[in-house]
Design a protein around this motif. Sequence first.
Motif, mmCIF file in Angstrom:
data_model
loop_
_atom_site.group_PDB
_atom_site.id
_atom_site.type_symbol
_atom_site.label_atom_id
_atom_site.label_comp_id
_atom_site.label_asym_id
_atom_site.label_seq_id
_atom_site.Cartn_x
_atom_site.Cartn_y
_atom_site.Cartn_z
ATOM 1 N N ALA A 68 37.457 15.586 37.225
ATOM 2 C CA ALA A 68 37.999 15.729 38.577
ATOM 3 C C ALA A 68 37.256 16.801 39.381
ATOM 4 O O ALA A 68 37.236 16.755 40.611
ATOM 5 C CB ALA A 68 39.481 16.067 38.509
ATOM 6 N N GLN A 69 36.623 17.749 38.688
ATOM 7 C CA GLN A 69 35.920 18.836 39.371
ATOM 8 C C GLN A 69 34.439 18.541 39.588
ATOM 9 O O GLN A 69 33.793 19.175 40.417
ATOM 10 C CB GLN A 69 36.031 20.125 38.542
ATOM 11 C CG GLN A 69 37.452 20.584 38.280
ATOM 12 C CD GLN A 69 37.477 21.780 37.334
ATOM 13 O OE1 GLN A 69 36.945 22.853 37.644
ATOM 14 N NE2 GLN A 69 38.074 21.605 36.173
ATOM 15 N N ASN A 70 33.900 17.604 38.819
ATOM 16 C CA ASN A 70 32.467 17.337 38.841
ATOM 17 C C ASN A 70 32.111 16.396 40.001
ATOM 18 O O ASN A 70 32.675 15.308 40.116
ATOM 19 C CB ASN A 70 32.062 16.691 37.513
ATOM 20 C CG ASN A 70 30.549 16.604 37.343
ATOM 21 O OD1 ASN A 70 29.800 16.571 38.310
ATOM 22 N ND2 ASN A 70 30.107 16.556 36.094
ATOM 23 N N PRO A 71 31.185 16.781 40.875
ATOM 24 C CA PRO A 71 30.796 15.907 42.003
ATOM 25 C C PRO A 71 30.283 14.542 41.550
ATOM 26 O O PRO A 71 30.357 13.577 42.302
ATOM 27 C CB PRO A 71 29.684 16.707 42.689
ATOM 28 C CG PRO A 71 29.946 18.128 42.311
ATOM 29 C CD PRO A 71 30.496 18.084 40.915
ATOM 30 N N ARG A 72 29.771 14.459 40.317
ATOM 31 C CA ARG A 72 29.250 13.188 39.814
ATOM 32 C C ARG A 72 30.354 12.284 39.270
ATOM 33 O O ARG A 72 30.205 11.057 39.230
ATOM 34 C CB ARG A 72 28.211 13.449 38.705
ATOM 35 C CG ARG A 72 27.534 12.202 38.172
ATOM 36 C CD ARG A 72 26.470 12.554 37.139
ATOM 37 N NE ARG A 72 27.034 13.251 35.995
ATOM 38 C CZ ARG A 72 27.629 12.643 34.966
ATOM 39 N NH1 ARG A 72 27.750 11.330 34.938
ATOM 40 N NH2 ARG A 72 28.102 13.353 33.962
ATOM 41 N N THR A 73 31.480 12.870 38.868
ATOM 42 C CA THR A 73 32.497 12.074 38.166
ATOM 43 C C THR A 73 33.887 12.120 38.810
ATOM 44 O O THR A 73 34.827 11.547 38.269
ATOM 45 C CB THR A 73 32.632 12.562 36.708
ATOM 46 O OG1 THR A 73 33.011 13.958 36.709
ATOM 47 C CG2 THR A 73 31.322 12.404 35.956
ATOM 48 N N TRP A 74 34.018 12.779 39.950
ATOM 49 C CA TRP A 74 35.345 12.963 40.543
ATOM 50 C C TRP A 74 36.013 11.638 40.913
ATOM 51 O O TRP A 74 37.243 11.553 41.000
ATOM 52 C CB TRP A 74 35.250 13.831 41.802
ATOM 53 C CG TRP A 74 34.488 13.165 42.915
ATOM 54 C CD1 TRP A 74 33.147 13.235 43.134
ATOM 55 C CD2 TRP A 74 35.008 12.298 43.924
ATOM 56 N NE1 TRP A 74 32.788 12.480 44.220
ATOM 57 C CE2 TRP A 74 33.915 11.884 44.731
ATOM 58 C CE3 TRP A 74 36.289 11.831 44.241
ATOM 59 C CZ2 TRP A 74 34.061 11.031 45.818
ATOM 60 C CZ3 TRP A 74 36.438 10.980 45.329
ATOM 61 C CH2 TRP A 74 35.335 10.586 46.097
#
Length: 284
Positions: A68-74
């Motif tokens: 949820a925090q990662n720009p690639r995986t949110w």
Amino acid sequence: MFAKLGVFLTMVKFEHTVFALPFAYVAALLADGKVPNAWNLFWITLAMVGGRTTAMGLNRIIDRFIDAQNPRTWNRALPQGLIKVWEAWFFTLIVAAVFELAAYMLSTLAFIISPAILLIFVFYSYTKRFTWLSHFVLGLAIGLAPLSAWIALTNEVTIGAVLLSVAVALWVAGFDIIYACDDVEFDRAIGLHSIPAYFGIETALTISAVIHLAASICFTITGMVLNLGLIYWIGLVVAAYMLYKQHQIISPINLSKINVAFFYLNGTLSMVMFIATALEIGTR
């Protein structure tokens, strides 16, 4: 429920089964030197699909707050609420049960070791929180595919099976290091561990290249130990070129082709090795 199942399969990237399944088939072909009967082939396929889907389901559930925090995986399904946590657990436990059933139907030893394999799947999802060796744990998890298939058909462990599994484990660890280069800044920011985050991207790519060289050597020794012929060696040369190629198209200053290396070249590599092995066995 069918709609949620579709979300779940998308969430676990079901299509990425192509990385592990061909090598399970390679091991099945080499174990007895012939094509397995339809019964064994069915249960090997079910075990591989069930095991791999279980591993990804567990990873997505365990990592949902990080994602949820990662720009690639949110925008993955769990962070976006497209599927509830209990629903993800529901489908994951079902495919885990399928994995266990398939192991039971294949052989006694396969069934005995199956819980340990599930524990490795769980363990991997936590390793990035405390060690940059997480890439090798992922390699182990996927590298167990050919060894498990071999055990399922022969109920024993041989040097050829171990060498093949080590080769697959190194291949996976090498390309996972490349893939992790995309998350270096994020990993460092929240304290996650990876070889690129710890050593830097340039050193990480060098380490990956060395690991892929070691994987090629292990595939070579496997062929020698199992007395494989010309078709296998041709397939191995093509596979080795694909490993070389992904290190040519990626550099510390240009990571734009990571997805090409990760998905296309590596997915094709596993299929090349399977086709070469199948032709090798089929022409004997």
